[in-house]
Design an enzyme around this catalytic site. Structure first.
Site, PDB file in Angstrom:
ATOM      1  N   CYS A  33       0.810  -1.219   0.000  1.00  0.00           N
ATOM      2  CA  CYS A  33       0.000   0.000   0.000  1.00  0.00           C
ATOM      3  C   CYS A  33       0.845   1.272   0.000  1.00  0.00           C
ATOM      4  O   CYS A  33       0.309   2.361  -0.164  1.00  0.00           O
ATOM      5  CB  CYS A  33      -0.907   0.014   1.233  1.00  0.00           C
ATOM      6  SG  CYS A  33       0.050  -0.021   2.756  1.00  0.00           S
ATOM      7  N   ASP A  35       2.423   2.472   2.569  1.00  0.00           N
ATOM      8  CA  ASP A  35       2.474   3.114   3.884  1.00  0.00           C
ATOM      9  C   ASP A  35       3.841   2.894   4.542  1.00  0.00           C
ATOM     10  O   ASP A  35       4.538   1.941   4.236  1.00  0.00           O
ATOM     11  CB  ASP A  35       1.366   2.558   4.795  1.00  0.00           C
ATOM     12  CG  ASP A  35      -0.009   3.003   4.331  1.00  0.00           C
ATOM     13  OD1 ASP A  35      -0.066   3.923   3.514  1.00  0.00           O
ATOM     14  OD2 ASP A  35      -1.004   2.427   4.785  1.00  0.00           O
ATOM     15  N   CYS A  58      -2.537   3.393   7.509  1.00  0.00           N
ATOM     16  CA  CYS A  58      -3.983   3.277   7.691  1.00  0.00           C
ATOM     17  C   CYS A  58      -4.332   3.079   9.176  1.00  0.00           C
ATOM     18  O   CYS A  58      -3.439   2.946  10.022  1.00  0.00           O
ATOM     19  CB  CYS A  58      -4.495   2.091   6.885  1.00  0.00           C
ATOM     20  SG  CYS A  58      -3.945   0.525   7.572  1.00  0.00           S
ATOM     21  N   CYS A 102      -1.295  -5.211   7.236  1.00  0.00           N
ATOM     22  CA  CYS A 102      -0.973  -3.963   7.936  1.00  0.00           C
ATOM     23  C   CYS A 102      -0.251  -4.241   9.255  1.00  0.00           C
ATOM     24  O   CYS A 102       0.568  -3.444   9.704  1.00  0.00           O
ATOM     25  CB  CYS A 102      -2.242  -3.175   8.222  1.00  0.00           C
ATOM     26  SG  CYS A 102      -3.300  -2.972   6.792  1.00  0.00           S
TER      27      CYS A 102
END
Ligand code: FES
Length: 125
Positions: A33, A35, A58, A102
């Site tokens: 992603c 991040d 996120c 994540c």
């Protein structure tokens, strides 16, 4: 979709910030992603004396990092480096399957920070 604990850590994250004179810093990017997570540790007697994080990530990344810092604070470096991605997600009451990646950011950043500390120690000898 998220457990209450995830929402609680997301809205009230623990140990957010930067340690300017950190003994170890771990920076991990999530290729899925884009991040980014940074973890800062202070070490005393082979234990995590203090830890802070900051992220461009996120909600799940923020919540997992928050709880990961609570899980390793005061622990030995060996315990911290063995913190698994699954243990982090489990401590939050689980994450939706599509958000499991994540949780890797948090545990990987902890390991990177400890590795950074260990490599600095080696270079000082
Ligand atoms: Fe990037 Fe969760 S979507 S860390």
């Amino acid at each position: 979709m998220y457990s209450e604990l995830v929402m609680e850590h997301f809205t009230n994250p623990r140990n957010v910030g930067v340690i300017e004179d950190a003994d170890g810093v771990g920076k991990i990017g999530n290729p899925m992603c884009g991040d980014v997570m940074e973890m800062f540790i202070k070490v005393k007697d082979d234990h995590i004396e203090d830890v802070k994080f900051r992220t461009f990530g996120c909600g799940a990344a923020i919540a997992t990092s928050s709880i990961a810092t609570e899980m390793i604070k005061g622990k030995s470096l060996d315990e911290a480096v063995n913190l698994s991605n699954k243990a982090v997600a489990d401590a939050l009451g689980g994450l939706p399957a599509q958000k499991m990646h994540c949780s890797n950011l948090a545990a990987d950043a902890v390991r990177a920070a400890v590795d950074d500390y260990w490599s600095k120690q080696k270079n000082e000898k």
